[in-house]
Design an enzyme around this catalytic site. Structure first.
Site, PDB file in Angstrom:
ATOM      1  N   CYS A   2       0.816  -1.220   0.291  1.00 24.79           N
ATOM      2  CA  CYS A   2      -0.078  -0.008   0.005  1.00 24.79           C
ATOM      3  C   CYS A   2       0.866   1.252  -0.114  1.00 24.79           C
ATOM      4  CB  CYS A   2      -0.814  -0.024   1.223  1.00 24.79           C
ATOM      5  SG  CYS A   2      -1.918  -1.557   1.288  1.00 24.79           S
ATOM      6  N   ARG A  27       1.985   1.400  -5.688  1.00 22.31           N
ATOM      7  CA  ARG A  27       2.392   0.441  -4.853  1.00 22.31           C
ATOM      8  C   ARG A  27       0.956  -0.592  -4.553  1.00 22.31           C
ATOM      9  NH1 ARG A  27       6.695   1.470  -1.500  1.00 22.31           N
ATOM     10  NH2 ARG A  27       5.638   0.136   0.127  1.00 22.31           N
ATOM     11  N   TRP A  76      -3.778  -2.220  -1.703  1.00 21.94           N
ATOM     12  CA  TRP A  76      -3.423  -3.395  -2.541  1.00 21.94           C
ATOM     13  C   TRP A  76      -3.992  -4.359  -1.520  1.00 21.94           C
ATOM     14  CZ3 TRP A  76      -1.476  -8.378  -1.840  1.00 21.94           C
ATOM     15  CH2 TRP A  76      -1.444  -9.222  -3.050  1.00 21.94           C
ATOM     16  N   ASN A 102      -0.130  -0.219   6.106  1.00 28.41           N
ATOM     17  CA  ASN A 102       0.513  -0.698   5.188  1.00 28.41           C
ATOM     18  C   ASN A 102       0.953  -2.152   5.757  1.00 28.41           C
ATOM     19  OD1 ASN A 102       1.836  -2.061   2.953  1.00 28.41           O
ATOM     20  ND2 ASN A 102       3.585  -0.605   3.123  1.00 28.41           N
ATOM     21  N   GLY A 103       0.708  -3.430   5.435  1.00 30.48           N
ATOM     22  CA  GLY A 103       1.300  -4.591   6.120  1.00 30.48           C
ATOM     23  C   GLY A 103       0.149  -5.523   6.420  1.00 30.48           C
ATOM     24  N   GLU A 485      12.664 -14.173 -18.181  1.00 29.67           N
ATOM     25  CA  GLU A 485      12.139 -12.691 -17.952  1.00 29.67           C
ATOM     26  C   GLU A 485      11.099 -12.335 -19.082  1.00 29.67           C
ATOM     27  OE1 GLU A 485      11.837 -10.757 -15.731  1.00 29.67           O
ATOM     28  OE2 GLU A 485      12.080  -8.773 -16.480  1.00 29.67           O
ATOM     29  N   LYS A 489       7.341 -10.931 -18.320  1.00 29.35           N
ATOM     30  CA  LYS A 489       6.740  -9.713 -18.787  1.00 29.35           C
ATOM     31  C   LYS A 489       5.505  -9.957 -19.379  1.00 29.35           C
ATOM     32  CE  LYS A 489       9.258  -6.851 -16.861  1.00 29.35           C
ATOM     33  NZ  LYS A 489       9.706  -7.621 -16.074  1.00 29.35           N
ATOM     34  N   GLU A 492       2.989 -10.995 -17.094  1.00 32.90           N
ATOM     35  CA  GLU A 492       2.207  -9.661 -16.138  1.00 32.90           C
ATOM     36  C   GLU A 492       1.579  -8.867 -17.013  1.00 32.90           C
ATOM     37  OE1 GLU A 492       5.087  -7.871 -13.312  1.00 32.90           O
ATOM     38  OE2 GLU A 492       6.406  -7.836 -14.595  1.00 32.90           O
ATOM     39  N   HIS A 508      13.359 -32.771 -23.447  1.00 28.81           N
ATOM     40  CA  HIS A 508      13.352 -33.436 -22.187  1.00 28.81           C
ATOM     41  C   HIS A 508      11.597 -33.077 -21.896  1.00 28.81           C
ATOM     42  CE1 HIS A 508      17.422 -34.510 -21.602  1.00 28.81           C
ATOM     43  NE2 HIS A 508      17.547 -33.391 -21.888  1.00 28.81           N
ATOM     44  N   LYS A 611       3.526  -2.926  -7.254  1.00 25.35           N
ATOM     45  CA  LYS A 611       5.097  -2.547  -7.653  1.00 25.35           C
ATOM     46  C   LYS A 611       5.848  -3.235  -6.337  1.00 25.35           C
ATOM     47  CE  LYS A 611       8.591  -0.700  -9.715  1.00 25.35           C
ATOM     48  NZ  LYS A 611       9.087  -1.669 -10.721  1.00 25.35           N
TER      49      LYS A 611
HETATM   50  O1  M6R Z   1      11.321  -4.332  -5.650  1.00 21.73           O
HETATM   51  P1  M6R Z   1      11.881  -5.971  -5.938  1.00 21.73           P
HETATM   52  O2  M6R Z   1      12.971  -5.567  -7.037  1.00 21.73           O
HETATM   53  O3  M6R Z   1      12.338  -6.530  -4.879  1.00 21.73           O
HETATM   54  O4  M6R Z   1      10.685  -6.660  -6.414  1.00 21.73           O
HETATM   55  C1  M6R Z   1      10.853  -8.103  -6.897  1.00 21.73           C
HETATM   56  C2  M6R Z   1       9.680  -8.608  -7.707  1.00 21.73           C
HETATM   57  O5  M6R Z   1       8.422  -8.317  -7.163  1.00 21.73           O
HETATM   58  C3  M6R Z   1       9.583  -7.604  -9.308  1.00 21.73           C
HETATM   59  O6  M6R Z   1      10.642  -7.801  -9.714  1.00 21.73           O
HETATM   60  C4  M6R Z   1       8.400  -8.174  -9.918  1.00 21.73           C
HETATM   61  O7  M6R Z   1       8.714  -9.544 -10.360  1.00 21.73           O
HETATM   62  C5  M6R Z   1       7.905  -7.239 -10.981  1.00 21.73           C
HETATM   63  N1  M6R Z   1       6.767  -6.990 -11.185  1.00 21.73           N
HETATM   64  C6  M6R Z   1       8.434  -7.905 -12.547  1.00 21.73           C
HETATM   65  O8  M6R Z   1       8.169  -6.941 -13.500  1.00 21.73           O
END
Ligand code: M6R
Length: 616
Positions: A2, A27, A76, A102-103, A485, A489, A492, A508, A611
Site C-alpha cells: 500500500c 504500490r 493493495w 500498510n502490512g 524474464e 513480462k 504480467e 526433455h 510494484k
Molecule cells: O522491488 P523488488 O525488485 O524486490 O521486486 C521484486 C519483484 O516483485 C519484481 O521484480 C516483480 O517481479 C516485477 N513486477 C516484475 O516486472
C-alpha cells in the site's frame, strides 16, 4: 504493497495528499482514501474502491473540507476485498481518529474479538481496522496520540506502517513502523511522511529513513523519532537524488515506455564513478573490507521476480570471473528450507524497491545465521540496504511502472561491477582480463541505445500477434534467464500464458507443446563469442521449426546461420557472451509492453499486481 502519505503544514493538505498518492499509486491501486483535519476542527474522510481517479472524481463531485493536516492511502487488498468499506482510512474514537496501514496484522482476529467483547463495532473486513479501533480505545484512555500509539504497537504482531491523526490534536500526525517502509520528508514549516520519497519529492529533497520499531511524530515545525519504549533516537538525514519530474511520464504514453527509454542511462549511471582509470572501484564495500571478500567460500543470491532473473544472469558472470560458487534462490524458498549458512557465506540480495518482504526476511534470517549480506538496491532510504552489511545502489532512477525494466539492466550492471571487483580482490582475473570486461561493460549504454532504435519493428510484431494465446521463450546460458524474464513480462502485462525454458531442456519435455503456428522467441547466443552454444541453439530452432513453430530469434547482427530458420529476426549489436543479456532483454520488454497496449490493457498497472510486495 500500500502507499501511505502524511502531511502537516501550511499547504492545503488535500492537494499534497492526492499528489503524493498519485506518485505512490504503483504500490497498490485497489482503493484510495484520505482523512483531513479541516479548518473547522473536524475530521473529514473520503474513500473509494478502484483507482485513485475514482476518488478524485468523487471529490470533484462532493468536495470535502480542506485543512492543514492529513493522511492518505492507496491500497493493495490483503484482508477483505477491494470495496469502499475496506478502503482506508479506518476510524476510531467515535470517528474523531483516522488510521491508515500498510502490512499485515497477523493477530487481528484476537484483537477484534477483544474489542467486540468490549462493545466496539467494525465496518470492514480488514485487519487494519482492528488497529484503528484499538488506537481509539487507547487514545480515549490516555488523551495523547503518541502514548496511545506506544500502547498499540506493543499489541500488534506482523508487519505494519501505521499513520494516524486525531481531531483533538489538529497539528500532529503520528506514524510507526515494523518491517514496512516509512520515510520522513523535512520541509520548512511543514513536514511529510511517505512510504517512499516519491510521496513528497515535489516539496522537499531532505529526507530521513525511519528505523525498525520506531515511532515518529510530525508537527509543522518539529519531527521526533523514538523507539517503541519512548526513547528518542538519532536519525540520519539524506538528500533525495532525483527530481519530481523523474517520477512523471514526461510525454511518454506510459511510465514503462519512458523507463525502457531510460535503460542506457540506467546502466551508464550505475557504472558512473565506479570505473576509475579503467578499474572497478566500489567504495560502498570499503567498510565491509577486502578480507571478507577473500574469506568467503560461497555466494547465495536471493531475490524475487525480475530481480531473481537479474541474479541468475549475475551468477554466471560472478562465478566465471571470481571462481566462487554462486547459487541463486527465490527469497521465500531460501528462508524456509533451513539453508546451510556460515560466516564464509556471502548473501547478495537484489531488490529494486528495497522493501520486498520476502527478501527482507531472508536477509535478516541470513544475517542472524552468521552470513554476511550485501544489498543491491535502487531506492534510497529503503529497509533492505539498512538491514545489510553493505549496499551497492543501482542508479536507475525511480521506477514507477509495475513491470520492472530499467532496474533489471541496472541490477545486472551492479552485479557485474561486483563480480569484477571480487575477481580483482581474489586475484582470479589478471589486469588484461579485467580491463577487457570493463571495456565491454562501459560500451553497453551506447549499444542499448541502438537496440532501442528497433522499437517500432518490435511494436509492429506485437500488434500482429495481439491475438496470440500462448508464447514460449527459449534461451541457453545467460540467455536462459532472459527467456524466463521475457515470459514473466508477457504474463504480467498481457495476461498471456508464457513459459521460458532452457533450450537444452527442450527435448526433455517442452517440445511436446510445439504445434503449427506456436510462437517461440529464441534468445540466440553469439556465433562469435559462444560458437558451440550457438550451434546447439540453431539446432533447437530447426527442431521446433520442423514441428511448425513460428520462430522469432533475438540474434546478433549478421548471424547468417539463424536467417534460414527464423520467421523473424530481431538483431542486437555484438557483445561478449556475458554481456548479451543486457541487450537481448530489451526487445522482449518492448514486445510485452506493445502487445499489452495493443490489447487495450493498462501497461503501467497490470491487474492484481503491486510494484512493491511488502507482505509475505
Ligand atoms: O522491488 P523488488 O525488485 O524486490 O521486486 C521484486 C519483484 O516483485 C519484481 O521484480 C516483480 O517481479 C516485477 N513486477 C516484475 O516486472
Amino acid at each position: 504493497m500500500c502507499g501511505i502519505v502524511g502531511y502537516v503544514g501550511r499547504e492545503r493538505s488535500l492537494e499534497v495528499l492526492l499528489g503524493g498518492l498519485k506518485r505512490l499509486e504503483y504500490r497498490g491501486y485497489d482503493s484510495a482514501g484520505v482523512a483531513i483535519i479541516a479548518d473547522d476542527g473536524q475530521l473529514h474522510t473520503a474513500k473509494r474502491a478502484g483507482r485513485l481517479s475514482v476518488l478524485t472524481d468523487e471529490l470533484q463531485r462532493h468536495p470535502i473540507s480542506n485543512g492543514r493536516t492529513g493522511i492518505g492511502h492507496t491500497r493493495w487488498a490483503t484482508h477483505g476485498g477491494p470495496t469502499d468499506h475496506n478502503a482506508h482510512p479506518h476510524l476510531g474514537d467515535d470517528g474523531k481518529l483516522a488510521l491508515i496501514h500498510n502490512g499485515i496484522i497477523e493477530n487481528f482476529s484476537a484483537l477484534k474479538e477483544e474489542l467486540l467483547a468490549e462493545g466496539y463495532t467494525f465496518t470492514s473486513e480488514t485487519d487494519s481496522e482492528a488497529a484503528a479501533v484499538l488506537l481509539g480505545r487507547e487514545y480515549a484512555a490516555t488523551g495523547d496520540l503518541v502514548e496511545a500509539f506506544r500502547r498499540v504497537v506493543t499489541r500488534l504482531e506482523g508487519a505494519f506502517t501505521l499513520l494516524a491523526l486525531h481531531q483533538d490534536q489538529p497539528d500532529v500526525v503520528v506514524g510507526a513502523r515494523r518491517n514496512s517502509p516509512l520515510v520522513i520528508g523535512l520541509g520548512d514549516g511543514e513536514n511529510f511522511l511517505g512510504s517512499d520519497v516519491a510521496a513528497f519529492v515535489e516539496y522537499t529533497k531532505r529526507a530521513v529513513a525511519i528505523g525498525q520499531d520506531q515511532i515518529v511524530t510530525i508537527t509543522p515545525d518539529a519531527v521526533t523519532v523514538t523507539d517503541f519504549d519512548g526513547n528518542v533516537v538519532e536519525v540520519d538525514e539524506f538528500e533525495i537524488a532525483w527530481d519530481a519530474s523523474a517520477s512523471e511520464k514526461g510525454g511518454w504514453s506510459s511510465f514503462m515506455a519512458k523507463e525502457i527509454s531510460e535503460e542506457p542511462d540506467a546502466v551508464a549511471n550505475t557504472i558512473l564513478g565506479r570505473v576509475v582509470d579503467g578499474k572497478v572501484v566500489i567504495p560502498e564495500l570499503d567498510e565491509l573490507g577486502d578480507e571478507v571478500l577473500t574469506d568467503i567460500n560461497r555466494i547465495v543470491i536471493i531475490a524475487c521476480g525480475t530481480a531473481a532473473y537479474a541474479g541468475m544472469v549475475g551468477s554466471y558472470a560472478i562465478e566465471q570471473w571470481a571462481r566462487v560458487p554462486v547459487q541463486v534462490e527465490l527469497s521465500h524458498e531460501f528462508r524456509y528450507r533451513d539453508p546451510v549458512l556460515t560466516p564464509q557465506t556471502l548473501v547478495i540480495s537484489i531488490s529494486q524497491s528495497g522493501e520486498t518482504m520476502d527478501t527482507l526476511m531472508a536477509v535478516k534470517y541470513a544475517r542472524e545465521a552468521g552470513a554476511r549480506a550485501i544489498s543491491v538496491c535502487n531506492t534510497q532510504g529503503a529497509t533492505i540496504p539498512r538491514e545489510s552489511d553493505a549496499a551497492v545502489y543501482t542508479h536507475a532512477g525511480p521506477e514507477v511502472a509495475v513491470a520492472s525494466t530499467k532496474a533489471f539492466v541496472a541490477q545486472i550492471t551492479a552485479l557485474y561491477l561486483f563480480g569484477l571487483h571480487l575477481a580483482r580482490v581474489r586475484g582470479a582475473l589478471d589486469e588484461a582480463q579485467l580491463a577487457a570486461n570493463v571495456a565491454e561493460l562501459t560500451a553497453i549504454p551506447e549499444k542499448l541505445a541502438r537496440v532501442l532504435e528497433s522499437s517500432e519493428s518490435i511494436a509492429q510484431l506485437a500488434r500482429w500477434m495481439s491475438d496470440t494465446r500462448a508464447v514460449l521463450f527459449l534461451g541457453r546460458h545467460v540467455g536462459y534467464p532472459i527467456a524466463l524474464e521475457g515470459a514473466l513480462k508477457l504474463k504480467e502485462l498481457a495476461y498471456i500464458h508464457a513459459e521460458g525454458f532452457a533450450a537444452g531442456e527442450l527435448k526433455h519435455g517442452p517440445i511436446a507443446l510445439i504445434e503449427a503456428g506456436q510462437p517461440v522467441f529464441v534468445v540466440v547466443p553469439s556465433p562469435i563469442g559462444s560458437p558451440e552454444l550457438h550451434k546447439k541453439v540453431v539446432s533447437n530452432i530447426q527442431e521446433i521449426r520442423a514441428r511448425g513453430a513460428r520462430v522469432i530469434a533475438i540474434a546478433e547482427q549478421g548471424d547468417a546461420a539463424v536467417l534460414p530458420f527464423a520467421d523473424e529476426v530481431v538483431p542486437i549489436p555484438l557483445a561478449g557472451p556475458l554481456f548479451e543479456p543486457l541487450l537481448g532483454v530489451i526487445p522482449l520488454q518492448i514486445f510485452a509492453m506493445e502487445l499489452a497496449a495493443a490489447k487495450g490493457l493498462d501497461v503501467d498497472q497490470p491487474r492484481n499486481l503491486a510494484k512493491s510486495v511488502t507482505v509475505e
